[in-house]
Design a protein around this motif. Structure first.
Motif, mmCIF file in Angstrom:
data_model
loop_
_atom_site.group_PDB
_atom_site.id
_atom_site.type_symbol
_atom_site.label_atom_id
_atom_site.label_comp_id
_atom_site.label_asym_id
_atom_site.label_seq_id
_atom_site.Cartn_x
_atom_site.Cartn_y
_atom_site.Cartn_z
ATOM 1 N N MET A 93 0.835 -1.203 0.000
ATOM 2 C CA MET A 93 0.000 0.000 0.000
ATOM 3 C C MET A 93 0.869 1.253 0.000
ATOM 4 S SD MET A 93 -3.183 -0.746 -0.251
ATOM 5 C CE MET A 93 -4.005 0.778 0.137
ATOM 6 N N THR A 95 3.718 1.525 -1.334
ATOM 7 C CA THR A 95 4.240 1.694 -2.698
ATOM 8 C C THR A 95 3.189 2.397 -3.564
ATOM 9 O OG1 THR A 95 5.290 -0.433 -2.362
ATOM 10 C CG2 THR A 95 5.346 0.436 -4.601
ATOM 11 N N LEU A 96 1.931 1.964 -3.403
ATOM 12 C CA LEU A 96 0.850 2.597 -4.169
ATOM 13 C C LEU A 96 0.727 4.074 -3.792
ATOM 14 C CD1 LEU A 96 -1.674 2.547 -6.005
ATOM 15 C CD2 LEU A 96 -2.981 1.731 -4.061
ATOM 16 N N TYR A 97 0.780 4.355 -2.489
ATOM 17 C CA TYR A 97 0.682 5.745 -2.029
ATOM 18 C C TYR A 97 1.849 6.578 -2.565
ATOM 19 C CZ TYR A 97 -3.288 5.485 1.211
ATOM 20 O OH TYR A 97 -4.542 5.380 1.748
ATOM 21 N N LYS A 98 3.036 5.942 -2.528
ATOM 22 C CA LYS A 98 4.223 6.656 -2.999
ATOM 23 C C LYS A 98 4.078 7.041 -4.464
ATOM 24 C CE LYS A 98 7.502 4.043 -1.247
ATOM 25 N NZ LYS A 98 8.756 3.285 -1.212
ATOM 26 N N SER A 99 3.381 6.174 -5.214
ATOM 27 C CA SER A 99 3.251 6.434 -6.651
ATOM 28 C C SER A 99 2.333 7.613 -6.937
ATOM 29 C CB SER A 99 2.765 5.179 -7.373
ATOM 30 O OG SER A 99 1.436 4.888 -7.016
ATOM 31 N N VAL A 100 1.524 8.002 -5.966
ATOM 32 C CA VAL A 100 0.597 9.104 -6.239
ATOM 33 C C VAL A 100 0.784 10.312 -5.307
ATOM 34 C CG1 VAL A 100 -1.186 7.750 -7.401
ATOM 35 C CG2 VAL A 100 -1.223 7.894 -4.932
ATOM 36 N N TYR A 101 1.305 10.067 -4.123
ATOM 37 C CA TYR A 101 1.544 11.204 -3.199
ATOM 38 C C TYR A 101 3.026 11.582 -3.267
ATOM 39 C CZ TYR A 101 -3.062 10.697 -1.012
ATOM 40 O OH TYR A 101 -4.413 10.656 -0.776
ATOM 41 N N ASN B 13 0.405 7.915 -15.703
ATOM 42 C CA ASN B 13 1.259 7.914 -14.526
ATOM 43 C C ASN B 13 1.996 6.577 -14.518
ATOM 44 O OD1 ASN B 13 2.172 7.338 -11.858
ATOM 45 N ND2 ASN B 13 0.800 8.896 -11.037
ATOM 46 N N LYS B 15 4.035 5.154 -12.450
ATOM 47 C CA LYS B 15 4.017 4.356 -11.219
ATOM 48 C C LYS B 15 2.667 3.650 -11.051
ATOM 49 C CE LYS B 15 7.487 7.079 -8.840
ATOM 50 N NZ LYS B 15 7.724 8.166 -7.903
ATOM 51 N N GLU B 19 1.822 -0.300 -10.904
ATOM 52 C CA GLU B 19 0.958 -0.833 -9.847
ATOM 53 C C GLU B 19 -0.177 -1.658 -10.459
ATOM 54 O OE1 GLU B 19 1.749 -0.503 -6.710
ATOM 55 O OE2 GLU B 19 -0.027 -1.673 -6.163
ATOM 56 N N PRO B 104 -4.750 11.329 -5.362
ATOM 57 C CA PRO B 104 -4.458 12.542 -6.149
ATOM 58 C C PRO B 104 -4.013 12.219 -7.579
ATOM 59 C CG PRO B 104 -2.693 12.125 -4.593
ATOM 60 C CD PRO B 104 -3.711 11.057 -4.360
ATOM 61 N N VAL B 105 -4.894 11.628 -8.306
ATOM 62 C CA VAL B 105 -4.621 11.292 -9.708
ATOM 63 C C VAL B 105 -5.855 11.669 -10.507
ATOM 64 C CG1 VAL B 105 -3.949 9.445 -11.290
ATOM 65 C CG2 VAL B 105 -3.430 9.234 -8.857
#
Lengths: 303, 714
Positions: A93, A95-101, B13, B15, B19, B104-105
């Motif tokens: 999770m 990693t997922l957060y890191k990808s967007v925040y 995106n 990343k 994912e 935030p996407v």
């Protein structure tokens, strides 16, 4: 600053939020209380940009949050009904957060994981309800978002964890000047942590105020006089729940405590006690002032 | 005025893509491993089965695209929706939907990143399977023939179909809130529009005289939508679509365009999709109503397909009465579907009953459609085409019909040539004029005339500036004969008979060694190209070969025509002396020792009952025909004296031992005769050709055998 103006959200035929206007300044912890179905979660979802308002507007720092990543990267939201991706662990999770925040803080995440004594690599599905909530909370706090939104977050926490979570939210607000919004249906849950409190009832915002202001401006007075008297004795004083038993009366008063004391002293009471109120009593008072039924509001509010 | 700058982060995106890629890896990897195992396993299994044969004949494999691609088609069409539903499953849960929409996407960015993740998996799976299949076949077979264009096109078409499927499901997901409603809606979106178009188009084509499936609007082509066409394979067993997959054409572009449009609509709907729609069957009631009415309307097509053709019957009322039970059943099905859909969705019988009220509306639409169809059919049947608008004609099977009418022509080489002719655009003015006159005449009356019972259809194409329009022209036997005679003089048609496939793109099965087969084949076609057309048609398109030419064997050519394997046979005769000589010499070399052993054994004891031997002695005339001078078979030999037979066999054996070799010249040399010996004994058999000079001992001896030797008792 979070600002809503005439915010309305309708689901099919049910109005979940009706014409709500409020302002939440930065750097504070705002509690939103209300009974089930009052619209607390809907309000948070609108602020987070999950929902699009049917009427009115919501803005954060003058930006509309709906489908706006620029502002949403400053919002961390912990919903009431938690969701984790299939097979997720805290590590996955994060990693997922890191990808967007952009500001996601790995070190902070690890620190909180250790503090909560959770296993980063264990599937979250195997966690207990409280542990899941801890995981969601620590992930939200690790985003370093300016706006932290917690929906019924303290549900499922044991008292120790509850206090710990409260303390880290407070720390975060203090240190980073972030803004936290916490919803609950329990006033007692929030009164020791919030700077501001808002009350939602049946989709409408009944009141919002600073906790300190509420506490200092509301008090209970017990008075006794040697002469016979009635309510007219107190003239323009703003009060409610006046009860009189023999020569002793009591009432809840909204106003300046010193000024009120001076006013009473001029009437030469034999007894003049000024007592502090609990937040619950204050809310009950306010609701009565606004002509909402005190009983109804309380029955909805579970403790 | 502020201009919005294009920002890639609003659409993709990296990343998030990774994912998403990880989230569907279970399905992706499973399919990848299974398919690639099959890609290796299938050719190996094939190789193991054929290993023994391959040792003997250096077996060659024609790498048939459709067979090898079948596991890929089956898998990919299943995993595409699974991957989509898996990755977008959050949309069916309120919590999941809220979670992803709180990130935030940009929604568009999330959609595109997720779709690209699925497309990446599909790309990897599809192309790895294709490449590995080719590599595996390459390793297993010493030589294999593969139509690289066909297999590439096939792979691309499958991939394009996946994009269309993704597009359909993206719309389905955006408009629905549960997996069940999503699958139902997506399947409806895949099937209903095309089913309606195809049903109405087929009705139009079947009830008009001149319309072809390509009547000018490619959108009406039944196979234009590849994923839908595949469904028809499952339900109707029609494999036409499979043959379409080996070419990149209108259907590929249409499906790709449709897929992209669907994806764009899906993306827009995803971006505007309210999070609260999750876990609700349909985003709103209007969408549900469309689906309900769509289902009712699709069912009502059965009414149109039953009634519409009856309009053209004289006893319309009687015909309708004959069909009353099926019609009532269809009506009942419509009513039930309307009721069931609404009642199940709203969980209210009252609402279900209200929905039945829409049935008359559907019936009214059906009636309106039938009126429209009738008008359109009438219009087409009276259409007149101006010659200046006609660009070319396709004669289809006309030439085959012509050959059939003239003789027993149905040999597979005819079919190969006809394939070439069918795709040839004929622009000859006379032929176009002739066909237009027939087309513009009173075709309704003509079509029903008895002379049309044996007819052939050809297509004329006109107004091709925007899109080709084609019409059928029906021809009587006399017209076919007339046009056939004209066609045989047409350069483009003549060329069709001389278009032989390249040796490196064909599999050549011939009596020579595989190493020499290409040389052998190329020699043959170079000789065939010098033959006049009438001889070529007479000798190579005829079912029965003329006996005027000696045949020393034949060669089978397997090749790809439009990506599909096609075989045809060419006889090697004295018409092609170089090839004929090569074949004889090769054949002689192979069986020389066996033949000598056989003859030596037989001359000692030819009383063995299973022995069979005969020989023809002939010469080949300069025009390729052969002239049999002597012919002996074992029965004749039995009627000779024992010494005579032994002497014949001994002289044959000596002639072979003398190592006479044919060359091209002595095939047509008046002084050289060919002695063809055919023999068989148990498992031993063969044909040996001996060139004999006019004064050879064998010929002299045979010539001097008295007509009736005294019969001996053996």
């Amino acid at each position: 600053m979070i600002k809503t103006e005439g915010l309305t959200k309708v689901f099919d035929t049910y109005t979940a939020l009706d014409n709500v206007s409020c302002t939440i300044p930065n750097g504070c912890i705002c509690g939103i209380v209300g009974s089930n179905g009052a619209g607390k979660s809907t309000l948070l979802r609108l602020i987070t940009g999950i929902y699009k308002p049917d009427k009115g507007s919501v803005s954060i720092d003058d930006l509309v949050p709906f489908d706006n990543p620029d502002i949403k990267c400053n919002i961390a939201y912990v919903p009431d009904d938690l969701y984790f991706t299939p097979g997720a662990t805290i590590k996955k999770m994060s990693t997922l957060y890191k990808s967007v925040y952009k500001n996601f803080d790995d070190a902070r995440c690890k620190e909180l994981v250790e503090a909560f004594k959770l296993d980063m690599n264990r599937p979250i599905t195997t966690f207990s309800k409280g542990m899941k909530r801890q995981a969601a909370t620590l992930l939200a706090l690790s985003t370093k978002a300016e706006y932290l939104l917690f929906d019924e977050t303290f549900d499922g926490f044991d008292p120790i964890v509850r206090n710990y979570v409260k303390s880290i939210i407070c720390e975060d607000v203090m240190e980073r000047k972030s803004t936290a919004i916490i919803t609950s249906h329990s006033l007692r849950e929030l009164e020791d942590i919030c700077d501001k409190l808002a009350l939602l009832h049946k989709g409408g915002l009944i009141l919002q105020n600073d906790v300190e202001n509420l506490k200092t401006s509301h008090f209970k007075a017990q008075l006794a006089f040697t002469f016979d008297y009635d309510e007219s004795l107190f003239g323009d004083l703003e009060y409610k729940r006046f009860t009189k038993c023999g020569s002793v009366c009591s009432m809840i008063i909204k106003g300046n405590e010193e000024e009120t004391k001076n006013f009473f002293n001029k009437l030469n009471p034999v007894i003049c006690d000024i007592l502090p109120l609990t937040l619950e009593e204050i809310f009950a008072y306010e609701m009565e002032t606004l002509e909402y039924s005190f009983d109804i509001s309380l029955t909805g509010m579970e403790d | 005025m502020d201009k919005k700058k294009f920002n890639i982060s609003n659409y993709f995106n990296g990343k998030l893509f990774i994912e998403a890629f990880k989230q569907v890896r279970v399905v992706g990897l499973t399919a990848f491993i299974c398919l690639n195992a099959l890609a290796i396993f299938l050719p190996v299994l094939n190789y193991m089965e054929m290993k023994e044969e391959m040792e003997h004949y250096a077996y060659q494999i024609l790498f048939e695209t459709t067979t090898i691609m079948l596991p890929l088609v089956a898998t990919i069409f299943i995993i595409t929706p699974i991957m989509y539903l898996m990755l977008f499953s959050f949309l069916t849960k309120r919590s999941g939907s809220d979670f992803y929409h709180s990130l935030p996407v940009k929604r568009t960015c999330m959609f595109v990143s997720f779709i690209i993740a699925i497309i990446s998996w599909l790309l990897i799976i599809t192309f790895s399977y294709t490449l590995l299949s080719i590599a595996s076949a390459n390793i297993c077979y010493s030589k294999f023939i593969i139509d690289y264009t066909a297999i590439t096109n096939y792979t691309i078409n499958i991939f394009i179909s996946c994009i269309a499927i993704l597009g359909i499901f993206s719309i389905g997901t955006a408009l629905t809130g549960t997996i069940t409603s999503n699958i139902i809606f997506s399947c409806g979106l895949l099937v209903f529009p095309r089913l309606i178009i195809n049903t109405l188009t087929n009705l139009l084509i079947n009830n008009s005289i001149t319309l072809t499936p390509n009547s000018g609007h490619f959108i009406f082509d039944n196979l234009i939508n590849i994923p839908y066409s595949f469904l028809t394979v499952l339900f109707e067993g029609s494999y036409n679509v499979v043959s379409r997959l080996v070419i990149i054409e209108k259907h590929s572009l249409y499906t790709l365009l449709l897929g992209i449009i669907y994806l764009i609509i899906g993306m827009k709907l995803f971006a505007s999709r309210p999070s609260e729609a999750s876990s609700k069957s349909f985003r709103n009631n209007k969408i549900f109503s469309v689906l309900r009415l769509g289902t009712g309307f699709v069912l009502s097509l059965l009414i149109i397909t039953t009634i519409y053709p009856l309009i053209y019957e004289e006893q319309f009322y009687d015909c309708i009465m004959d069909e009353k039970v099926p019609l009532l059943l269809v009506l009942l099905a419509i009513v039930l579907s309307m009721f069931a859909f609404e009642a199940a969705n709203k969980r209210s019988i009252k609402n279900g009953l209200k929905a039945i009220l829409f049935t008359p509306l559907i019936i009214l639409v059906d009636i309106a459609i039938m009126f429209c169809l009738h008008g359109i059919t009438k219009n087409y049947n009276n259409e007149i085409i101006d010659k200046k608008n006609v660009d070319y004609v396709y004669v289809g099977d006309l030439f085959s019909s012509y050959l059939n009418l003239t003789d027993e022509y149905s040999y597979d080489f005819t079919s190969y040539c006809n394939g070439n002719i069918a795709k040839t655009k004929i622009t000859d003015d006379y032929i176009i004029d002739y066909l237009l006159n027939i087309y513009n005449s009173d075709r309704v009356t003509n079509f029903n005339a008895p002379s049309y019972y044996t007819f052939c259809e050809v297509e004329i194409t006109f107004d091709s500036t925007i899109a080709d329009k084609t019409r059928y022209v029906y021809l009587t036997s006399n017209e076919i004969m007339h046009l056939g005679e004209k066609l045989i003089q047409n350069e483009d048609i003549i060329n069709c008979f001389y278009q032989f496939p390249d040796s490196d793109k064909s599999l050549i099965a011939c009596p020579t060694s595989p190493e020499n087969s290409a040389l052998f084949y190329n020699t043959l076609i170079s000789e065939l190209k010098n033959l006049p057309l009438d001889i070529l048609i007479e000798e190579y398109c005829s079912y029965e070969y003329s006996e005027n030419y000696d045949s020393s064997g034949y060669i089978i050519i397997s090749t790809f025509v439009n990506g599909y394997p096609e075989d045809f046979t060419l006889n090697v005769t004295s018409l092609t002396p170089k090839t004929y000589t090569m074949l004889i010499n090769y054949s002689n070399e192979e069986i020389k020792d066996t033949t000598i052993d056989f003859l030596d054994m037989t001359k000692e004891d030819f009383s063995i009952p299973s022995i069979n031997l005969y020989c023809d002695i002939y010469n080949v005339l300069p025009d390729g025909t052969s002239d049999i001078e002597y012919s002996y078979n074992i029965n004749d030999i039995y009627s000779q004296k024992k010494e005579t037979i032994s002497m014949v066999l001994s002289l044959m054996s000596d002639a072979i031992k003398n190592n006479y070799v044919f060359d091209e010249e002595n095939i047509h040399n008046d002084n050289i005769l060919i002695c063809k010996i055919y023999y068989s004994y148990l498992d031993t058999y063969g044909s040996y050709y001996i060139p004999l000079s006019v004064n050879s001992p064998l010929l002299e001896f045979i010539e001097n055998i008295p007509d009736s030797d005294e019969t001996e008792e053996y």
